[in-house]
Design a protein around this motif. Structure first.
Motif, PDB file in Angstrom:
ATOM      1  N   LYS A   1     -21.898   1.438 -25.990  1.00 35.37           N
ATOM      2  CA  LYS A   1     -20.944   0.332 -26.087  1.00 35.37           C
ATOM      3  C   LYS A   1     -21.182  -0.456 -27.363  1.00 35.37           C
ATOM      4  O   LYS A   1     -20.262  -0.919 -28.015  1.00 35.37           O
ATOM      5  CB  LYS A   1     -21.162  -0.571 -24.888  1.00 35.37           C
ATOM      6  CG  LYS A   1     -20.134  -1.652 -24.710  1.00 35.37           C
ATOM      7  CD  LYS A   1     -20.420  -2.450 -23.444  1.00 35.37           C
ATOM      8  CE  LYS A   1     -19.220  -3.248 -23.048  1.00 35.37           C
ATOM      9  NZ  LYS A   1     -18.092  -2.400 -22.609  1.00 35.37           N
ATOM     10  N   ASN A   2     -22.453  -0.611 -27.696  1.00 34.66           N
ATOM     11  CA  ASN A   2     -22.833  -1.323 -28.906  1.00 34.66           C
ATOM     12  C   ASN A   2     -24.280  -0.952 -29.221  1.00 34.66           C
ATOM     13  O   ASN A   2     -24.793   0.035 -28.684  1.00 34.66           O
ATOM     14  CB  ASN A   2     -22.654  -2.843 -28.730  1.00 34.66           C
ATOM     15  CG  ASN A   2     -23.408  -3.349 -27.513  1.00 34.66           C
ATOM     16  OD1 ASN A   2     -24.556  -2.983 -27.275  1.00 34.66           O
ATOM     17  ND2 ASN A   2     -22.768  -4.188 -26.725  1.00 34.66           N
TER      18      ASN A   2
ATOM     19  N   THR B   1     -28.715   1.955 -22.227  1.00 34.04           N
ATOM     20  CA  THR B   1     -27.645   1.633 -23.151  1.00 34.04           C
ATOM     21  C   THR B   1     -26.336   1.648 -22.367  1.00 34.04           C
ATOM     22  O   THR B   1     -26.018   2.657 -21.740  1.00 34.04           O
ATOM     23  CB  THR B   1     -27.574   2.689 -24.270  1.00 34.04           C
ATOM     24  OG1 THR B   1     -28.844   2.752 -24.913  1.00 34.04           O
ATOM     25  CG2 THR B   1     -26.503   2.359 -25.284  1.00 34.04           C
ATOM     26  N   GLU B   2     -25.613   0.570 -22.379  1.00 33.63           N
ATOM     27  CA  GLU B   2     -24.309   0.580 -21.704  1.00 33.63           C
ATOM     28  C   GLU B   2     -23.308   1.387 -22.516  1.00 33.63           C
ATOM     29  O   GLU B   2     -23.454   1.549 -23.735  1.00 33.63           O
ATOM     30  CB  GLU B   2     -23.798  -0.854 -21.514  1.00 33.63           C
ATOM     31  CG  GLU B   2     -24.490  -1.580 -20.372  1.00 33.63           C
ATOM     32  CD  GLU B   2     -23.715  -2.821 -19.937  1.00 33.63           C
ATOM     33  OE1 GLU B   2     -22.479  -2.736 -19.759  1.00 33.63           O
ATOM     34  OE2 GLU B   2     -24.348  -3.876 -19.795  1.00 33.63           O
TER      35      GLU B   2
ATOM     36  N   GLU C   1     -11.463   1.060 -26.465  1.00 36.13           N
ATOM     37  CA  GLU C   1     -12.727   0.501 -26.951  1.00 36.13           C
ATOM     38  C   GLU C   1     -13.397   1.466 -27.935  1.00 36.13           C
ATOM     39  O   GLU C   1     -13.855   1.068 -29.000  1.00 36.13           O
ATOM     40  CB  GLU C   1     -13.652   0.245 -25.752  1.00 36.13           C
ATOM     41  CG  GLU C   1     -14.966  -0.414 -26.123  1.00 36.13           C
ATOM     42  CD  GLU C   1     -15.841  -0.670 -24.896  1.00 36.13           C
ATOM     43  OE1 GLU C   1     -15.413  -0.375 -23.753  1.00 36.13           O
ATOM     44  OE2 GLU C   1     -16.961  -1.173 -25.089  1.00 36.13           O
TER      45      GLU C   1
ATOM     46  N   LYS D   1     -20.661  -7.763 -32.255  1.00 35.26           N
ATOM     47  CA  LYS D   1     -20.465  -7.462 -30.833  1.00 35.26           C
ATOM     48  C   LYS D   1     -21.777  -7.188 -30.106  1.00 35.26           C
ATOM     49  O   LYS D   1     -21.919  -7.525 -28.928  1.00 35.26           O
ATOM     50  CB  LYS D   1     -19.457  -6.326 -30.621  1.00 35.26           C
ATOM     51  CG  LYS D   1     -19.909  -4.963 -30.997  1.00 35.26           C
ATOM     52  CD  LYS D   1     -18.813  -3.932 -30.638  1.00 35.26           C
ATOM     53  CE  LYS D   1     -19.253  -2.571 -31.133  1.00 35.26           C
ATOM     54  NZ  LYS D   1     -18.301  -1.509 -30.777  1.00 35.26           N
ATOM     55  N   SER D   2     -22.760  -6.633 -30.798  1.00 38.44           N
ATOM     56  CA  SER D   2     -24.043  -6.371 -30.141  1.00 38.44           C
ATOM     57  C   SER D   2     -24.799  -7.676 -29.876  1.00 38.44           C
ATOM     58  O   SER D   2     -25.393  -7.855 -28.807  1.00 38.44           O
ATOM     59  CB  SER D   2     -24.900  -5.445 -30.999  1.00 38.44           C
ATOM     60  OG  SER D   2     -24.239  -4.221 -31.224  1.00 38.44           O
ATOM     61  N   TYR D   3     -24.786  -8.573 -30.846  1.00 36.11           N
ATOM     62  CA  TYR D   3     -25.469  -9.853 -30.654  1.00 36.11           C
ATOM     63  C   TYR D   3     -24.744 -10.713 -29.615  1.00 36.11           C
ATOM     64  O   TYR D   3     -25.369 -11.375 -28.787  1.00 36.11           O
ATOM     65  CB  TYR D   3     -25.615 -10.595 -31.988  1.00 36.11           C
ATOM     66  CG  TYR D   3     -26.737 -10.026 -32.827  1.00 36.11           C
ATOM     67  CD1 TYR D   3     -28.053 -10.429 -32.611  1.00 36.11           C
ATOM     68  CD2 TYR D   3     -26.500  -9.068 -33.794  1.00 36.11           C
ATOM     69  CE1 TYR D   3     -29.091  -9.886 -33.340  1.00 36.11           C
ATOM     70  CE2 TYR D   3     -27.537  -8.511 -34.530  1.00 36.11           C
ATOM     71  CZ  TYR D   3     -28.833  -8.934 -34.304  1.00 36.11           C
ATOM     72  OH  TYR D   3     -29.866  -8.393 -35.018  1.00 36.11           O
TER      73      TYR D   3
ATOM     74  N   TYR E   1     -22.989  -9.622 -27.188  1.00 37.12           N
ATOM     75  CA  TYR E   1     -23.299  -8.983 -25.887  1.00 37.12           C
ATOM     76  C   TYR E   1     -24.676  -9.412 -25.412  1.00 37.12           C
ATOM     77  O   TYR E   1     -24.867  -9.759 -24.236  1.00 37.12           O
ATOM     78  CB  TYR E   1     -23.229  -7.477 -26.093  1.00 37.12           C
ATOM     79  CG  TYR E   1     -23.805  -6.600 -25.012  1.00 37.12           C
ATOM     80  CD1 TYR E   1     -23.010  -6.128 -23.968  1.00 37.12           C
ATOM     81  CD2 TYR E   1     -25.137  -6.194 -25.052  1.00 37.12           C
ATOM     82  CE1 TYR E   1     -23.524  -5.294 -22.989  1.00 37.12           C
ATOM     83  CE2 TYR E   1     -25.666  -5.352 -24.081  1.00 37.12           C
ATOM     84  CZ  TYR E   1     -24.857  -4.914 -23.054  1.00 37.12           C
ATOM     85  OH  TYR E   1     -25.366  -4.083 -22.096  1.00 37.12           O
ATOM     86  N   ALA E   2     -25.656  -9.424 -26.308  1.00 43.29           N
ATOM     87  CA  ALA E   2     -27.012  -9.837 -25.932  1.00 43.29           C
ATOM     88  C   ALA E   2     -27.002 -11.270 -25.413  1.00 43.29           C
ATOM     89  O   ALA E   2     -27.627 -11.594 -24.398  1.00 43.29           O
ATOM     90  CB  ALA E   2     -27.952  -9.701 -27.127  1.00 43.29           C
TER      91      ALA E   2
ATOM     92  N   GLN F   1     -24.494 -12.919 -24.096  1.00 45.50           N
ATOM     93  CA  GLN F   1     -23.841 -12.947 -22.783  1.00 45.50           C
ATOM     94  C   GLN F   1     -24.793 -12.481 -21.692  1.00 45.50           C
ATOM     95  O   GLN F   1     -24.844 -13.062 -20.616  1.00 45.50           O
ATOM     96  CB  GLN F   1     -22.603 -12.045 -22.779  1.00 45.50           C
ATOM     97  CG  GLN F   1     -21.420 -12.616 -23.528  1.00 45.50           C
ATOM     98  CD  GLN F   1     -20.346 -11.577 -23.777  1.00 45.50           C
ATOM     99  OE1 GLN F   1     -20.417 -10.467 -23.266  1.00 45.50           O
ATOM    100  NE2 GLN F   1     -19.363 -11.929 -24.582  1.00 45.50           N
ATOM    101  N   LYS F   2     -25.503 -11.407 -21.966  1.00 48.97           N
ATOM    102  CA  LYS F   2     -26.462 -10.898 -20.988  1.00 48.97           C
ATOM    103  C   LYS F   2     -27.520 -11.953 -20.687  1.00 48.97           C
ATOM    104  O   LYS F   2     -27.917 -12.146 -19.535  1.00 48.97           O
ATOM    105  CB  LYS F   2     -27.139  -9.631 -21.519  1.00 48.97           C
ATOM    106  CG  LYS F   2     -26.249  -8.413 -21.516  1.00 48.97           C
ATOM    107  CD  LYS F   2     -26.159  -7.830 -20.113  1.00 48.97           C
ATOM    108  CE  LYS F   2     -25.160  -6.696 -20.046  1.00 48.97           C
ATOM    109  NZ  LYS F   2     -24.950  -6.231 -18.676  1.00 48.97           N
TER     110      LYS F   2
END
Lengths: 338, 338, 338, 338
Positions: B264-265, B277-278, B285, C131-133, C135-136, C138-139
């Motif tokens: 996903k990222n 890893t998602e 997407e 988007k990876s950061y 996402y992190a 948000q998690k």
């Protein structure tokens, strides 16, 4: 083929692993004697490892057993006098890390080793014999990454072991002496230089019990080395995913990273959690082959009259650095080393 | 800077993605008109995409709108006549894959393209414009893996979309026509050769509804190519972890694998499931950038009077192979192609 | 749809990226004016970005251009007065990081922002919008890793850029002010706490030129935070494999690691070197989408009368920490912050 | 502790690995005798493995040696009569794969096993004892991936071994009998069902020598199974990066993939090629632990009067499937199995 006759001292969890390797997994070793204060451990060794010559007194084993060498897998505080006694009795010595828990002890061990250049002495820095670490060292020696100038080392125990860690906290010397010795040794080994200064800190977010003994759950230390290189160590006790030993060596021409994912095996699961790799759950699982390889090397050294790559001085130096790290952690100030 | 004035036909999920790209994300395109049978879609396009010239009748848009080009994002069975109509109206055409669902339709489209060499025609094989796939092609063209001789392609939809797949099953032409067209195109593209024979099979283990329409949940096909190369396609609809598009190109000097982990990222989670890893959850997407890149290329081609790398014949060929694959799957016998 | 009319100040490498995004990639922005001291840059903007209202004098653009907002992409030392001028002229302001190169400048900018609560101000910490950061974060906010207590941040430029780094060395304020601002911001953001102490060191093993200006090639810093958490930053300039930005956030219930392999795309090459992933080669490649996403958020904030997640105080704080880090590096002593 | 006294037949490359394991690495085995036609091999076994009772005649070893069991590591065509002779002599038998190279031979071996239910027989499908494969099987048995319905198996030898492969080509039975037996066994094992039909093809792009013996460099086969499941096997001989054994098991609730990157160890190199993992270079390196684990299991079975998970029928079935695969490859038509 000549075999090295070995006596083992200590048959706890790790001692039993070494005893099994000596008894069954190494062509040129024989497990000829065993010593433990725990009668059940000796019974088990008789039954499962076929050793018949057993002792509850270490000095008696040294005096009476038909052995060429001893493997010492006992509490750290006893290592040094046990090393000295064995060497003075004419036995080659393999000893688990750390060398000792006080510098004056280490100096005694050093002196004993120096008194007996005819005997092999080896300290159990088994990570150096793990195939991934040995590969990294070979690559570095072959200049694959140029000059190494930064080591980033991580060692985190699985959360599952936390109750034991809490129990021994207070008597262990604190998180750095307890957990960072291997990482300190790796830094020295990979950088080929000695640490000159350290600045350390700790944190406890999950198990406040550690604070009661002035210990911490997690420690971070930054090191300066004599040749200008640097090191970072992160040790901890609360990894929910398993046993995480990771090391990165950064050089002028490249980087080698070992075990960014502390994988249990080569399988990946694709499921609703995504793509997942399960992790190893402890040092016996992660370093099983390394424990075997180091003992094979010890036996070869003893049989061939050589000294291994890990010397008594590696033990003294890493302990010295461990103490300096602990001092910095406790005082909040940088500490000069050596 | 000259801009290409485009009209869009179809404003469903993918159509809206293309419309947004044309309206806002590409320097040299303008979304000048839109056509849909769904009034709400046109209202949304007016409100969000700023398009004012809207139609419910495609031929009226072709006749009246001030546009240089159309983008056709409609049900597959309508593509070919819509292509023909647009080309005959003097418009450049971008059309979503597949070219058509019957070979005679495809031939009509081919003829229309051949009648209008002055116009640009492009089929939406967007994977070719994905940066990973484009990189693989560049590497192969630069002989990084020698001669490619085997492509292993995987395309599995997320389980989450299964109800829709069940609903359209029966009308979709079966799993291979519905899902394997991109993989078929990739095999041809990477191998630089045409498929000559196919052997296919299917399986349904989770959703027996597919069996009611003589469809399958999963399909596997093996291909021989004219130059001696081989291909394997695995398509399915039930991945619990997400949208899994993976392609491996095996060559005499190396292999390139794309997206073994359909991440996903760039984040990895270390938790009680291990190191995870998602995954991406669908084509919008996974291929968002590829949809944009292909439309940018289309616009440039139209403005510069060029034809893109994907031709109408790529559409005919992949449809032909899709039909042969379906025949093999249905009959259980190998089928010669072409 | 309402559009935000923007003027850009600075059309260098990064300025041009922002200008292109504003002009073509964001639905609700218009590039209405541009200002640069370099006539060629303005000519290019006219030709490629379609902007007609151009200036060589910033204050003239503020006074005369029909714009709602400005994007400031200029040398760091000019940011603060340019921010102040724009806000006082009634314009929303987006400014590249860092906020400034001296604390008194930063305070001026803070005051200007406070004078104009009706205007949107955003600092370009674009990693937060990657988007990876994102996402992190948000998690973490969803408590996927419990309480974060350690951030390990790495930022190393590709060796290929070294000549430029050597050239600007001396004027850049040193490696930490030059390179660690993003990592400092990430630590604060992920830990949700303020740094209270830093200990820093540096090393130069490959390009002795850095020593001539009292700069270093590589820097390592360790931080203590107010809530007891810790941080490690490693910045450098000599990665042979590309642009390496990696961040690990360690929490009580898990760890998130972003970009352990700074992959260029999803392809892996299996060849005589083993299995290899090529790396991104610089920030424009790595953070292209993040530059776009942050500007989209800025435009939305300005249009909706909101303030973004990154405030002027984030700029002040990160600069303050950068200075403390630099002081520790220069003096060899731990430095208290704030 | 009771030990199993074993005689080894065959001391070639793999035979020597087994002999070393029996002699030194397994607690409950003793290497009590050895048989080889090559005098130098026997001398080496005496010198290095400490075996004193050596033979050049297999039947003499069976008649005279003080052994409970034999391990047969000889050319495939001799396996079946050697199995029969050992069982009829009252010895437990471990035999390397494949069971035989002709179905009538296999039937003889089956009959001998059936005549001696009191003896343990085990076929050397060591992959089943590799920790990653064993883990996958446990996960599948625990329903971690629901019902497995597709296995994708890859087995490619390193290019470095190609001259030997060319030399034995013609006598090996072709690429599928030579290389696919393990993959065929894995499919059956993981799917829990029998193959009913196969369609196979081959290709030779690099070493035309294979064509001279009607062999191929690479083979691809697709299988249907009795329960509706499917399988794909890809075997080859020309991997430039090493020894690539990869297996993917796709189930209704998830997928397990083993060894997508056939890593040599846990180290990654970050250098000008990107981020690279070196690969294992052959089966002795990849499956060293599995060879040991299977022999440990054999010894336990023999000592405890059990039969292992791998039966003689697994040998017959995989050989049968290997022949059907070869027939399909040669004729170009699907072939029914059994």
């Amino acid at each position: 083929m000549k075999k090295l006759r070995m006596g083992i001292l200590g048959l706890g969890r790790l001692g039993y692993i070494h005893a099994t390797n000596i008894a069954y997994k190494i062509p040129n070793t024989t497990l000829a004697a065993a010593c433990s204060l725990v009668p059940e451990e000796l019974e088990r060794a008789k039954a499962e490892l076929g050793v018949t010559d057993v002792y509850s007194d270490y000095r008696q084993m040294l005096a009476n057993a038909d052995i060429d060498a001893v493997a010492i897998i006992t509490p750290s505080g006893d290592h040094c006098w046990q090393i000295e006694a064995a060497l003075d009795a004419g036995k080659h010595v393999f000893c688990e890390k750390p060398l000792g828990v006080a510098m004056d002890q280490c100096k005694l061990a050093e002196a004993a080793v120096e008194r007996h250049p005819e005997l092999t002495f080896m300290l159990g820095f088994m990570r150096r014999y793990d195939k991934s670490y040995a590969y990294a060292k070979q690559k570095i020696d072959a200049e694959a990454i140029g000059t190494p100038y930064l080591v980033k080392a991580t060692g985190v125990d699985p959360e599952g072991l936390i109750q034991n860690a809490i129990r021994i906290s207070g008597g262990s010397g604190g998180i750095f002496l307890d957990m960072a010795i291997h990482d300190i040794d790796l830094m020295r080994w990979f950088l080929g230089s000695e640490a000159t200064e350290v600045y350390a800190m700790g944190a406890t977010f999950k198990h406040p019990e550690f604070k009661k003994t002035d210990d911490d759950e997690t420690g971070v230390a930054a090191y300066k080395f004599a040749n200008g290189a640097m090191g970072i160590v992160h040790v901890g006790r609360t990894a929910p995913y398993g046993y995480h030993v990771e090391t990165e060596i950064v050089g002028t021409e490249g980087t080698i990273r070992i075990s960014a994912v502390p994988e249990k095996n080569l399988a990946q699961l694709y499921n609703t959690s995504g793509v997942c790799t399960e992790c190893v759950q402890g040092f016996p699982e992660r370093f099983a082959d390394a424990y075997l390889a180091e003992m094979e090397e010890f036996a070869l050294c003893a049989l061939e009259g050589r000294q291994p790559g890990v010397s008594v001085y590696d033990g003294t130096k890493s302990t010295l650095i461990g103490y300096a790290t602990t001092e910095s952690w406790k005082t909040g100030k940088p500490v000069k080393i050596g």
